[in-house]
Design an enzyme around this catalytic site. Structure first.
Site, PDB file in Angstrom:
ATOM      1  CB  THR A 181      -0.828  -0.003   1.298  1.00  0.00           C
ATOM      2  OG1 THR A 181      -1.671  -1.134   1.259  1.00  0.00           O
ATOM      3  CG2 THR A 181      -1.616   1.265   1.467  1.00  0.00           C
ATOM      4  NE  ARG A 209      -8.479  -7.757   3.534  1.00  0.00           N
ATOM      5  CZ  ARG A 209      -7.465  -6.903   3.509  1.00  0.00           C
ATOM      6  NH1 ARG A 209      -7.284  -6.106   2.471  1.00  0.00           N
ATOM      7  NH2 ARG A 209      -6.615  -6.842   4.512  1.00  0.00           N
ATOM      8  N   GLY A 233       0.486  -2.956   5.624  1.00  0.00           N
ATOM      9  CA  GLY A 233       0.594  -4.281   6.211  1.00  0.00           C
ATOM     10  C   GLY A 233      -0.770  -4.950   6.315  1.00  0.00           C
TER      11      GLY A 233
HETATM   12  C1  SD4 Z   1      -4.622  -4.136   3.248  1.00  0.00           C
HETATM   13  N1  SD4 Z   1      -3.048  -2.676   4.305  1.00  0.00           N
HETATM   14  O1  SD4 Z   1      -5.429  -4.226   2.331  1.00  0.00           O
HETATM   15  C2  SD4 Z   1      -3.439  -3.234   3.052  1.00  0.00           C
HETATM   16  C3  SD4 Z   1      -2.390  -4.007   2.328  1.00  0.00           C
HETATM   17  C4  SD4 Z   1      -0.986  -3.638   2.616  1.00  0.00           C
HETATM   18  O2  SD4 Z   1       1.126  -4.300   2.966  1.00  0.00           O
HETATM   19  O3  SD4 Z   1      -0.638  -2.557   2.981  1.00  0.00           O
HETATM   20  N2  SD4 Z   1      -0.103  -4.553   2.543  1.00  0.00           N
HETATM   21  O4  SD4 Z   1      -4.719  -4.776   4.291  1.00  0.00           O
END
Ligand code: SD4
Length: 321
Positions: A181, A209, A233
């Site tokens: 992200t 989701r 994350g």
């Molecule tokens: C999520 N936070 O969809 C995002 C994905 C992400 O590192 O940042 N991944 O949960």
């Protein structure tokens, strides 16, 4: 915990091709305004666009929108916008939100077919009485506002998905490819804060989701009196603690941005002592004085800083584990 902090300096010619970056080790500094910070290595290219606006005394809101559009539009980035990895049904669904210095905010979740969800989020903020539009409703709104319907599943992402289908195991990998992200926060020359956060979410998620990234208070929060925070994350863990709001409230109580990010991560560890060893969550924070905080569960969380004294530099945060 790490004592030294890795930093990579980017010359402007290198910014065009991130494959050839050289690593330089140094200490992080506090910044004066304007300043823009963003998650992961790809934040550096995004910062360049944001800086074009900030360095001309432009508004932080415009800067963060323009900045995060860079990875959104890059088909090679498989975690944001065009070329993002799909859900397990092969559908690319995007989450994004944006927030300005007046606590105006807008968001879209599970939006398909639109390359720049951040700009749809901004339209939700500016043109509707709502904060969050999802799925078909978000797409309908985007099309009505002139956004073009496009296929976001690139042949490369489709190939990765088809490979995944062979085992179909949902096991998000920590720091996969080190870019996820993009969360971006900026403090402009008028001392105003804004933020943006955009993602294709966890690869191979269940259809429908939604993660933390489009949730105001989870993936992003801006309070122009205090500071702003964003996260990356495993979104489920960030939502459970209202992560970005928590970081800003900790700053309000007197913590530095660094202390606030650390305490938010510690909250996740306290909630999930076992699971937290196996996953990544990272927070970035910026206060009104231009002080920066960054902290993650695991090593490998990088972020990019651009300010008058920090020439677009990638750092690696400290981590709990
Ligand atoms: C999520 N936070 O969809 C995002 C994905 C992400 O590192 O940042 N991944 O949960």
């Amino acid at each position: 915990m790490k004592t030294s902090r890795r930093k990579f300096i980017l010359s402007s010619s290198l910014l065009a091709s991130f494959g050839s970056l050289s690593k330089i080790f140094a200490q992080e500094k506090t910044s004066t305004k304007p300043v823009v910070i963003s998650t992961w290595n790809f934040g550096a290219a995004a910062n360049v666009e944001a800086w074009k606006i900030l360095s001309k005394d432009g508004r932080s809101l415009d800067a963060v929108e323009a900045g995060v559009q860079v990875p959104e539009g890059d088909p090679k980035e498989t975690s944001v916008g065009l070329g993002g990895l799909p859900d397990r049904d092969g559908r690319v669904t995007l989450d994004a939100c944006i927030m300005d210095e007046f606590s105006n905010c807008g968001a879209v979740a599970c939006l398909e077919h639109i390359v720049h969800p951040i700009s749809v989020a901004r339209k939700v903020m500016e043109k509707t009485p709502h904060v969050l539009l999802v799925g078909d409703g978000a797409l309908q709104f985007a099309l009505a506002n002139g956004f073009k319907k496009e296929n976001l599943l690139t042949p490369e992402s489709e190939k990765i998905w088809k490979e995944w289908l062979k085992k179909a195991e949902y096991k998000p990998i920590v720091n996969i490819e080190n870019h996820d992200t993009i969360g971006m926060i900026a403090l402009d020359a008028s001392q105003n804060l804004s933020g943006a956060c955009t993602t294709s979410g966890m690869a191979f998620k269940l259809h429908g989701r939604v993660g933390d990234s489009p949730i105001i208070g989870a993936g992003l929060f801006v309070d122009n009196e205090i500071g702003a925070a964003t996260s990356t994350g495993v979104g489920e863990e960030v939502i459970r603690i209202c992560g970005s709001h928590l970081v800003v409230e900790l700053m309000r109580q007197g913590r530095s941005p660094q202390q606030a990010c650390e305490q938010a991560v510690q909250r996740i560890v306290k909630n999930q002592p076992g699971k937290s060893k196996e996953m990544q969550v990272g927070f970035l924070a910026l206060n009104k004085n231009g002080e920066i905080g960054a902290y993650a569960l695991q090593k490998g969380f990088t972020y990019a800083v651009y300010s008058p004294e920090v020439p677009n530099t990638i750092f690696e945060s400290k981590s709990y584990y």
